[in-house]
Design a protein around this motif. Structure first.
Motif, mmCIF file in Angstrom:
data_model
loop_
_atom_site.group_PDB
_atom_site.id
_atom_site.type_symbol
_atom_site.label_atom_id
_atom_site.label_comp_id
_atom_site.label_asym_id
_atom_site.label_seq_id
_atom_site.Cartn_x
_atom_site.Cartn_y
_atom_site.Cartn_z
ATOM 1 N N HIS A 1 2.101 -1.987 16.577
ATOM 2 C CA HIS A 1 2.957 -0.818 16.414
ATOM 3 C C HIS A 1 3.946 -0.977 15.254
ATOM 4 N N GLU A 2 4.399 -2.199 15.018
ATOM 5 C CA GLU A 2 5.327 -2.436 13.903
ATOM 6 C C GLU A 2 4.695 -1.999 12.583
ATOM 7 N N GLY A 3 3.395 -2.186 12.443
ATOM 8 C CA GLY A 3 2.695 -1.748 11.239
ATOM 9 C C GLY A 3 2.670 -0.236 11.115
ATOM 10 N N GLY A 4 2.524 0.462 12.234
ATOM 11 C CA GLY A 4 2.560 1.929 12.224
ATOM 12 C C GLY A 4 3.924 2.450 11.821
ATOM 13 N N ILE A 5 4.968 1.809 12.336
ATOM 14 C CA ILE A 5 6.335 2.192 11.969
ATOM 15 C C ILE A 5 6.539 1.986 10.475
ATOM 16 N N SER A 6 6.101 0.837 9.972
ATOM 17 C CA SER A 6 6.252 0.521 8.554
ATOM 18 C C SER A 6 5.473 1.503 7.674
ATOM 19 N N LEU A 7 4.249 1.857 8.094
ATOM 20 C CA LEU A 7 3.447 2.804 7.320
ATOM 21 C C LEU A 7 4.128 4.169 7.244
ATOM 22 N N ASP B 1 7.274 4.816 7.518
ATOM 23 C CA ASP B 1 8.447 4.680 6.643
ATOM 24 C C ASP B 1 8.038 4.638 5.176
ATOM 25 N N THR B 2 6.988 3.870 4.872
ATOM 26 C CA THR B 2 6.527 3.733 3.489
ATOM 27 C C THR B 2 6.064 5.071 2.931
ATOM 28 N N LEU B 3 5.379 5.841 3.766
ATOM 29 C CA LEU B 3 4.880 7.152 3.330
ATOM 30 C C LEU B 3 5.965 8.217 3.341
ATOM 31 N N GLY B 4 7.100 7.898 3.972
ATOM 32 C CA GLY B 4 8.146 8.906 4.110
ATOM 33 C C GLY B 4 7.716 10.022 5.037
ATOM 34 N N TYR C 1 0.828 -1.194 0.000
ATOM 35 C CA TYR C 1 0.000 0.000 0.000
ATOM 36 C C TYR C 1 0.869 1.253 0.000
ATOM 37 N N ALA C 2 0.273 2.315 -0.440
ATOM 38 C CA ALA C 2 0.788 3.665 -0.230
ATOM 39 C C ALA C 2 2.227 3.878 -0.687
ATOM 40 N N SER C 3 2.600 3.319 -1.808
ATOM 41 C CA SER C 3 3.953 3.581 -2.297
ATOM 42 C C SER C 3 3.878 4.450 -3.544
ATOM 43 N N ASP C 4 4.838 5.347 -3.666
ATOM 44 C CA ASP C 4 4.949 6.213 -4.834
ATOM 45 C C ASP C 4 3.684 7.016 -5.114
ATOM 46 N N ILE C 5 3.130 7.658 -4.096
ATOM 47 C CA ILE C 5 1.929 8.478 -4.268
ATOM 48 C C ILE C 5 2.372 9.892 -4.637
ATOM 49 N N GLU C 6 2.050 10.282 -5.840
ATOM 50 C CA GLU C 6 2.454 11.595 -6.340
ATOM 51 C C GLU C 6 1.687 12.702 -5.624
ATOM 52 N N GLY C 7 2.405 13.740 -5.191
ATOM 53 C CA GLY C 7 1.768 14.903 -4.590
ATOM 54 C C GLY C 7 1.339 14.713 -3.145
ATOM 55 N N LEU C 8 1.735 13.614 -2.518
ATOM 56 C CA LEU C 8 1.345 13.354 -1.130
ATOM 57 C C LEU C 8 2.039 14.345 -0.205
ATOM 58 N N PRO C 9 1.265 15.101 0.598
ATOM 59 C CA PRO C 9 1.912 16.016 1.542
ATOM 60 C C PRO C 9 2.569 15.213 2.665
ATOM 61 N N ALA C 10 3.335 15.893 3.493
ATOM 62 C CA ALA C 10 3.939 15.246 4.655
ATOM 63 C C ALA C 10 2.821 14.599 5.479
ATOM 64 N N THR C 11 3.069 13.389 5.946
ATOM 65 C CA THR C 11 2.034 12.645 6.666
ATOM 66 C C THR C 11 2.415 12.432 8.119
ATOM 67 N N LEU C 12 1.395 12.199 8.932
ATOM 68 C CA LEU C 12 1.580 11.859 10.336
ATOM 69 C C LEU C 12 0.898 10.526 10.576
ATOM 70 N N THR C 13 1.651 9.553 11.068
ATOM 71 C CA THR C 13 1.093 8.266 11.476
ATOM 72 C C THR C 13 1.115 8.231 12.996
ATOM 73 N N VAL C 14 -0.022 7.898 13.606
ATOM 74 C CA VAL C 14 -0.121 7.779 15.056
ATOM 75 C C VAL C 14 -0.284 6.298 15.368
#
Length: 184
Positions: A130-136, A138-141, A107-120
């Motif tokens: 929590h490992e999934g939150g860390i991965s998300l 990272d994936t979203l940058g 999911y969620a890789s190479d999304i053009e125009g994605l603003p900075a994201t916050l994962t909680v």
């Protein structure tokens, strides 16, 4: 399921199990109704239907053979859940859905125009580890807010630390400092 969302609900689950041992089920039924959005007049909200639609639009569809393989892998990883019965292929929940899924894995890789994201992400979340939150994150940058606690989700927990960081993000797209942590 409702009882797993927050440690604050665990006493109700324990009370419900005691009632069940006495042949009663009022508390567990109340928790079930709460989870499924049942109103006092007996109607339900549309959360279950919305989840089905979202999943059918987002997720790749599995063939019967793929489903069997996935379940067998899950049983191998967690044998306590293996019923000992043969695993049989069934229809995909979204079979016949009129629209093809829009996302694939990962999911969620190479999304053009994605603003900075916050994962909680909560460290002791039994439903979304929590490992999934860390991965998300990272994936979203994007940025990760780690919330130390034992419940599912933190955004509606009424925690001033979480609320301040989430509000700053939603209002100003302001991200917290790296390694930001709150405690429930």
């Amino acid at each position: 399921m409702t009882g797993l969302y927050s440690q604050a609900v665990w006493p109700a689950v324990v009370a419900g199990l005691r009632e069940l041992a006495e042949g009663r089920g009022e508390t567990l039924l109340s928790l079930r109704d709460l989870y499924h959005g049942r109103s006092p007049n007996g109607s339900y909200d549309d959360a279950a239907e919305a989840t089905s639609v979202i999943n059918c639009l987002d997720e790749e569809r599995f063939s019967g053979e793929d489903q069997v393989e996935l379940v067998e892998k899950a049983f191998a990883a967690a044998p306590i859940f293996d019923t000992g019965r043969p695993v049989e292929a069934g229809p995909d929940w979204c079979e016949g859905w009129p629209v093809e899924p829009t996302l694939g894995y990962p999911y969620a890789s190479d999304i053009e125009g994605l603003p900075a994201t916050l994962t909680v992400s909560v460290t002791g979340d039994a439903l979304t580890p929590h490992e999934g939150g860390i991965s998300l994150a990272d994936t979203l940058g994007g940025s990760l807010l780690t919330v130390e606690g034992q419940q599912h989700g933190a955004i509606t927990a009424g925690n001033t630390c979480v609320d301040a960081i989430v509000a700053a993000y939603l209002i100003d797209l302001e991200l917290p400092a790296e390694d930001a942590t709150c405690r429930l």
